[in-house]
Design a protein around this motif. Structure first.
Motif, PDB file in Angstrom:
ATOM      1  N   ARG A 111     -19.841  -0.754   7.768  1.00  0.00           N
ATOM      2  CA  ARG A 111     -19.046  -1.984   7.681  1.00  0.00           C
ATOM      3  C   ARG A 111     -18.217  -1.989   6.406  1.00  0.00           C
ATOM      4  O   ARG A 111     -17.079  -2.436   6.394  1.00  0.00           O
ATOM      5  CB  ARG A 111     -19.953  -3.215   7.747  1.00  0.00           C
ATOM      6  N   ASP A 114     -15.306   0.109   6.951  1.00  0.00           N
ATOM      7  CA  ASP A 114     -14.319  -0.597   7.773  1.00  0.00           C
ATOM      8  C   ASP A 114     -13.514  -1.591   6.946  1.00  0.00           C
ATOM      9  O   ASP A 114     -12.303  -1.719   7.114  1.00  0.00           O
ATOM     10  CB  ASP A 114     -15.009  -1.348   8.916  1.00  0.00           C
ATOM     11  N   ILE A 115     -14.212  -2.312   6.060  1.00  0.00           N
ATOM     12  CA  ILE A 115     -13.515  -3.283   5.220  1.00  0.00           C
ATOM     13  C   ILE A 115     -12.487  -2.579   4.350  1.00  0.00           C
ATOM     14  O   ILE A 115     -11.343  -2.992   4.240  1.00  0.00           O
ATOM     15  CB  ILE A 115     -14.513  -4.079   4.344  1.00  0.00           C
ATOM     16  N   ALA A 118      -9.417  -1.627   6.120  1.00  0.00           N
ATOM     17  CA  ALA A 118      -8.575  -2.735   6.575  1.00  0.00           C
ATOM     18  C   ALA A 118      -7.442  -3.029   5.595  1.00  0.00           C
ATOM     19  O   ALA A 118      -6.592  -3.858   5.864  1.00  0.00           O
ATOM     20  CB  ALA A 118      -9.415  -3.994   6.785  1.00  0.00           C
ATOM     21  N   PHE A 119      -7.440  -2.325   4.437  1.00  0.00           N
ATOM     22  CA  PHE A 119      -6.396  -2.586   3.451  1.00  0.00           C
ATOM     23  C   PHE A 119      -5.590  -1.328   3.161  1.00  0.00           C
ATOM     24  O   PHE A 119      -6.146  -0.242   3.130  1.00  0.00           O
ATOM     25  CB  PHE A 119      -7.005  -3.122   2.161  1.00  0.00           C
ATOM     26  N   PRO A 120      -4.283  -1.488   2.942  1.00  0.00           N
ATOM     27  CA  PRO A 120      -3.446  -0.315   2.676  1.00  0.00           C
ATOM     28  C   PRO A 120      -3.828   0.381   1.370  1.00  0.00           C
ATOM     29  O   PRO A 120      -3.938  -0.269   0.329  1.00  0.00           O
ATOM     30  CB  PRO A 120      -2.028  -0.890   2.594  1.00  0.00           C
ATOM     31  N   LEU A 122      -2.368   2.663  -0.705  1.00  0.00           N
ATOM     32  CA  LEU A 122      -1.492   2.787  -1.873  1.00  0.00           C
ATOM     33  C   LEU A 122      -1.455   1.482  -2.665  1.00  0.00           C
ATOM     34  O   LEU A 122      -1.387   1.486  -3.893  1.00  0.00           O
ATOM     35  CB  LEU A 122      -0.086   3.189  -1.420  1.00  0.00           C
ATOM     36  N   ILE A 123      -1.560   0.364  -1.949  1.00  0.00           N
ATOM     37  CA  ILE A 123      -1.501  -0.924  -2.631  1.00  0.00           C
ATOM     38  C   ILE A 123      -2.775  -1.164  -3.444  1.00  0.00           C
ATOM     39  O   ILE A 123      -2.729  -1.660  -4.569  1.00  0.00           O
ATOM     40  CB  ILE A 123      -1.231  -2.042  -1.611  1.00  0.00           C
ATOM     41  N   LEU A 124      -3.924  -0.736  -2.896  1.00  0.00           N
ATOM     42  CA  LEU A 124      -5.165  -0.872  -3.670  1.00  0.00           C
ATOM     43  C   LEU A 124      -5.195   0.115  -4.835  1.00  0.00           C
ATOM     44  O   LEU A 124      -5.787  -0.167  -5.876  1.00  0.00           O
ATOM     45  CB  LEU A 124      -6.375  -0.685  -2.769  1.00  0.00           C
ATOM     46  N   LEU A 126      -2.605   0.886  -6.531  1.00  0.00           N
ATOM     47  CA  LEU A 126      -1.805   0.154  -7.521  1.00  0.00           C
ATOM     48  C   LEU A 126      -2.679  -0.879  -8.239  1.00  0.00           C
ATOM     49  O   LEU A 126      -2.565  -1.073  -9.453  1.00  0.00           O
ATOM     50  CB  LEU A 126      -0.642  -0.547  -6.818  1.00  0.00           C
ATOM     51  N   ALA A 127      -3.580  -1.521  -7.486  1.00  0.00           N
ATOM     52  CA  ALA A 127      -4.467  -2.520  -8.081  1.00  0.00           C
ATOM     53  C   ALA A 127      -5.381  -1.890  -9.131  1.00  0.00           C
ATOM     54  O   ALA A 127      -5.568  -2.443 -10.217  1.00  0.00           O
ATOM     55  CB  ALA A 127      -5.296  -3.198  -6.993  1.00  0.00           C
ATOM     56  N   GLY A 130      -3.428  -1.065 -12.076  1.00  0.00           N
ATOM     57  CA  GLY A 130      -3.114  -2.315 -12.755  1.00  0.00           C
ATOM     58  C   GLY A 130      -4.254  -2.786 -13.643  1.00  0.00           C
ATOM     59  O   GLY A 130      -4.047  -3.285 -14.739  1.00  0.00           O
ATOM     60  N   ALA A 131      -5.499  -2.586 -13.170  1.00  0.00           N
ATOM     61  CA  ALA A 131      -6.652  -3.035 -13.939  1.00  0.00           C
ATOM     62  C   ALA A 131      -6.908  -2.133 -15.146  1.00  0.00           C
ATOM     63  O   ALA A 131      -7.288  -2.600 -16.210  1.00  0.00           O
ATOM     64  CB  ALA A 131      -7.887  -3.092 -13.053  1.00  0.00           C
ATOM     65  N   VAL A 208       1.275  11.514  -3.144  1.00  0.00           N
ATOM     66  CA  VAL A 208       0.915  10.253  -3.792  1.00  0.00           C
ATOM     67  C   VAL A 208       0.894  10.421  -5.307  1.00  0.00           C
ATOM     68  O   VAL A 208       1.405   9.587  -6.053  1.00  0.00           O
ATOM     69  CB  VAL A 208      -0.461   9.769  -3.295  1.00  0.00           C
ATOM     70  N   LYS A 276      -6.259  12.987  13.717  1.00  0.00           N
ATOM     71  CA  LYS A 276      -6.083  11.550  13.950  1.00  0.00           C
ATOM     72  C   LYS A 276      -7.103  10.669  13.246  1.00  0.00           C
ATOM     73  O   LYS A 276      -7.625   9.749  13.823  1.00  0.00           O
ATOM     74  CB  LYS A 276      -6.157  11.279  15.455  1.00  0.00           C
TER      75      LYS A 276
END
Lengths: 277, 315
Positions: A111, A114-115, A118-120, A122-124, A126-127, A130-131, A208, A276
């Motif tokens: 799980r 899966d969580i 559920a989020f892109p 490259l954006i995480l 960046l997070a 950022g931290a 990346v 895939k």
């Protein structure tokens, strides 16, 4: 598979291998081949065109582009391989825990995977940068933290399948437990496909990695790195457009090499579905 | 099948909870004391006393759990704090930049669809034909091409050499073409191959053979039967690709100086402006989660088997 198809797969494998061999060679003997110190500034020859003392010209500070490119190969390749290895180890660890830990552990771990998925990614990434603040380390950590779930999911599936094989059951009955079982019987089953995935993914990791360098979020100046070179060249796109060519082509070739190798390996091993994830 | 929809919706709260933990951790577990950082950023005094007072004001003296509750209470009302650099509310700052990002992503998405469906269908109709071989080669090449490099080359060729598009402008409708093309390229390469595989799978189904055998026009069969049936599985791939488009916009917006939210976020990372980074991550993740939810629901509606069981369930 038709004759044309099987010829094609051999070609991808050969071409990818050749490109990568060339790049690894460049990274290994680069310091010997490099005509100049990649950090040496030559104020009298800024933005020089290719030829003469500087085979690929100089950048905005008068540094030798060719030398920076060769030194950059070391950073791009070693960082991507190190990150790839870290992801592999983390993915293996989590995958084995899920696969061997019983149904409840399996459920919780999967799980979480899966969580994360559920989020892109490259954006995480960046997070994370950022931290921690932009650096080679935080870029690498950001990538590792965001790319492991795919591996974990695959390893877990392989472990579950391998666990039910008769010889593994036999080993368990005769008293193989824990690490002994993993090392002796499960890992040989799981490692080859995991390594294949790693080789497939290394190309996109290079992409990346250089991208983060390009944004100024990865390797920091003045260290020679392909992405950073490209972002410096961006400011001189009209006065010295030739500066764009070398670093971009280097990134492209490295990624192409890994992608061709992966494509070739996948078809040679007939793992069509493997792409895939 | 109604069970599937309920399970899908039940899955939403844990996902959002996970997102909230990630974003909270980003702001509160970052190295360095956020209170001191904030004070230093605002140029205020950094004596121990004023730092303590400031921390109390910001709620930084409370336990982690209390802080999480406080933060979550504000976050659900989209109160994301103020930017360290401009002092403006993060929400307003990001929302004012969102239209540009969404416009770019949707245009790129449209370009991708316009190329993917015909290429996928035509190369599935003639496997190993010239289009199939060609698109396979191009897929490997374009998937390996760094879009930031491709964008810079495009920019140089079009804007400088041929003087067709204005690179710094983003007001005229044509200005979006180059950034959108750049953003769509790698995605199109991968997706057209995946579409080909889906179409190949559908074309080998019995109902296609039946339709052809009973003498229906080939074109009609492909458009009405093949395209329609391949659409549902493709929808999932497209939903996932939207996340890549949002991620890719980080690079493309920087290349083209596109005034979107992604560029704002990159600048915020460089300036250590945590609240803006956090706000961007939350918003993008919510969009991605929303798109995938819509895709799953759309899939259920597209697939007649699922749709009918839903209607039957309502009776």
């Amino acid at each position: 598979m038709s004759a044309v198809g099987s010829l094609g797969k051999n070609r991808s494998l050969t071409a990818g291998g050749a490109i990568l061999a060339l790049l690894v060679l460049a990274a290994l003997v680069g310091p010997v081949l490099a005509p100049h110190d990649p950090l040496r500034i030559d104020p009298l020859h800024r933005l020089a065109g290719p030829g003469g003392e500087y085979p690929l010209g100089t950048d905005h500070l008068g540094r030798c582009v060719c030398s920076r490119l060769l030194f950059g190969a070391r950073i791009s390749l070693s960082a991507s391989l190190a990150v790839s290895l870290a992801i592999l180890v983390l993915g293996l660890a989590v995958g084995f825990v899920a696969g061997l830990g019983g149904p409840r552990t399996d459920l919780i771990v999967m799980r979480l995977v899966d969580i994360k998925l559920a989020f892109p990614s490259l954006i995480l990434t960046l997070a994370v940068i950022g931290a921690l603040g932009p650096s080679l380390f935080s870029a690498s950590l950001g990538i590792v933290l965001n790319w492991w779930p795919v591996y974990a999911r695959m390893v877990r599936g392989l472990v579950l399948a391998a666990k039910e094989k008769e010889y593994v059951l036999a080993a368990r009955v005769t008293g193989s437990r824990g690490l002994k079982l993993v090392r002796g019987h499960l890992l040989p089953q799981v490692l080859p496909p995991a390594l294949l995935l790693a080789s497939l993914e290394t190309g996109s990791l290079i992409l990346v990695f250089a991208g983060l360098g390009f944004l100024g979020l990865g390797v920091q100046a003045p260290t020679p790195e392909w992405g950073t070179m490209l972002s410096e060249a961006r400011n001189y796109i009209y006065t010295a457009p030739h500066l764009l060519l070398a670093p971009g082509a280097a990134i492209f070739l490295a990624v192409l090499g890994f992608n061709l190798l992966g494509e070739g390996l996948r078809e040679a091993l007939n793992l069509k579905e493997a792409g895939k994830w | 099948m109604t069970g599937y929809l309920i399970r899908r919706l039940l899955w939403l709260p844990p996902t959002l909870f996970g997102l909230s933990l990630i974003c909270f951790a980003l702001l509160h577990l970052a190295p360095g004391d956020p209170g001191e950082l904030l004070l230093r950023q605002s140029g205020g005094p950094s004596s121990a006393e004023s730092a303590a007072q400031f921390k109390a004001e910001m709620g930084l003296d409370k336990s982690l759990l209390q802080r999480y509750r406080l933060w979550l209470g504000r976050a659900v009302r989209l109160d994301l704090g103020e930017s360290f650099t401009t002092g403006e509310p993060v929400r307003d700052q990001i929302l004012s930049r969102m239209p540009a990002t969404i416009k770019l992503a949707l245009t790129a998405f449209g370009l991708m669809l316009a190329a993917t469906i015909p290429i996928g269908l035509l190369s599935a109709l003639r496997p190993q034909g010239w289009l199939d071989q060609g698109s396979r080669l191009l897929a490997v090449v374009f998937a390996s091409l760094p879009n930031y490099w491709f964008g810079l080359l495009l920019m140089f060729l079009f804007a400088r050499y041929w003087q067709i598009f204005n690179i710094v402008g983003h007001d005229r409708p044509a200005d979006i073409i180059l950034p959108a093309l750049t953003l769509a390229l790698g995605m199109t390469a991968v997706q057209s191959r995946l579409a080909r595989e889906r179409f190949l799978a559908v074309l080998s189904e019995d109902y296609i053979r039946t339709a052809l055998a009973k003498g229906l026009n080939r074109r009609q069969v492909f458009i009405r039967h093949a395209l329609k049936n391949a659409l549902a599985p493709l929808l999932h791939l497209w939903g996932a690709s939207f996340g890549y488009l949002l991620g890719g916009s980080i690079l493309v917006e920087t290349v083209f100086a596109w005034p979107g939210a992604a560029r704002l976020a990159v600048d915020a990372v460089l300036n250590r402006d945590y609240p803006v980074v956090q706000g961007y991550v939350i918003l993008m993740a919510l969009i991605f989660v929303g798109v995938n939810l819509a895709v799953d629901l759309g899939h259920a509606l597209l697939d007649p088997r699922i749709r009918q069981s839903l209607v039957a369930g309502e009776k």
